[in-house]
Design an enzyme around this catalytic site. Structure first.
Site, short mmCIF file in Angstrom:
data_model
loop_
_atom_site.label_atom_id
_atom_site.label_comp_id
_atom_site.label_asym_id
_atom_site.label_seq_id
_atom_site.Cartn_x
_atom_site.Cartn_y
_atom_site.Cartn_z
N LYS A 195 0.85 -1.19 0.00
CA LYS A 195 0.00 0.00 0.00
C LYS A 195 0.89 1.25 0.00
CE LYS A 195 -4.54 -0.46 2.08
NZ LYS A 195 -5.27 -0.34 3.35
O1 G3P Z 1 -9.41 0.26 3.94
C1 G3P Z 1 -9.16 1.51 4.49
C2 G3P Z 1 -9.73 1.58 5.84
O2 G3P Z 1 -9.03 0.78 6.73
C3 G3P Z 1 -9.95 2.94 6.38
O3 G3P Z 1 -11.11 2.83 7.09
O4 G3P Z 1 -12.78 3.39 8.75
O5 G3P Z 1 -10.40 4.16 9.04
O6 G3P Z 1 -11.85 5.18 7.31
P1 G3P Z 1 -11.56 3.96 8.11
#
Ligand code: G3P
Length: 216
Positions: free
Chosen positions: A84
């Protein structure tokens, strides 16, 4: 649409893998911290031993040379590891170099369709638009996914797959599938909620009760 699990929690990976519906895993530094994982390499290797599909791990350095060095190290951890890389200028440069070395990149922290176009042109294998975080600031995150799919469809030589990320609830997953996202990466609790329907539970109880009554 394929489903990846968005977690670094080994127990969640183990439980979800039993369902036979998860074909990959995505992690990030926040998910690693939440899972108490300080050894990224050991964690990624353990996840890969449970779900061999693409496993994303994120670089935790900045600058082209440090990111390249770390990405190459991570790529050697286990087959099918995906690196990533954030979608900024350095990230695009790094991705274009890694792509030539056949190292798969998942460009992350994507918040615009232009970023997604550039990610594809740089050779990214995956692009991760963050749906929930755009919703959080009052924008329609899923519209971004739709726009990216539309742009990629315009150019058949683009092979980058769209991972709907930052998924917060089952409705996100449903919408991602309806508009044709290649993949949704979802937290464990969202996966569990996708399974549930009160009428399924009620139906099972009724069928079992009727079977018991008729076979007395
Ligand atoms: O896949 C990306 C994710 O982990 C981010 O999620 O909920 O932290 O915005 P969030």
């Amino acid at each position: 649409m394929r489903i990846f699990l968005d977690t670094a929690n080994i127990e969640e990976v183990r439980q979800a893998s039993k369902l036979g519906v998860v074909s990959g895993v995505t992690t990030n530094p926040t998910l690693m911290a939440r899972a108490g994982a300080t050894d990224y390499e050991a964690t990624i290797k353990e996840i890969a031993s449970i779900i061999p599909g693409p496993i994303s791990t994120e670089v935790v350095v900045e600058g082209v040379e440090p990111m390249l060095e770390q990405a190459r190290e991570m790529a050697a951890w286990t087959p099918n590891v995906v690196i990533k890389i954030p979608v900024n200028a350095d990230g695009l440069e790094v991705t274009s170099i890694l792509a030539k070395e056949n190292i798969k990149v998942n460009m992350t922290l994507c918040f615009s369709a232009n970023q997604a176009l550039l990610a594809a042109l740089s050779g990214a294998r995956y692009i991760s638009p963050f749906v929930g975080r755009l919703d959080d600031i009052g924008q329609d995150g899923m519209q971004l996914v739709e726009d990216i799919l539309h742009i990629y469809d315009n150019y058949p030589d683009i092979n980058t797959e769209v991972i709907a990320a930052s998924i917060r609830h089952p409705e996100h997953c449903l919408r991602a599938a309806v508009i044709g996202a290649h993949i949704a990466t979802i937290p464990y609790d969202v996966l569990m909620k996708m399974i549930q329907h009160p009428m399924t539970d009620a139906g099972i109880s009724r069928f079992l009760a009727d079977w018991k009554n008729t076979t007395k």
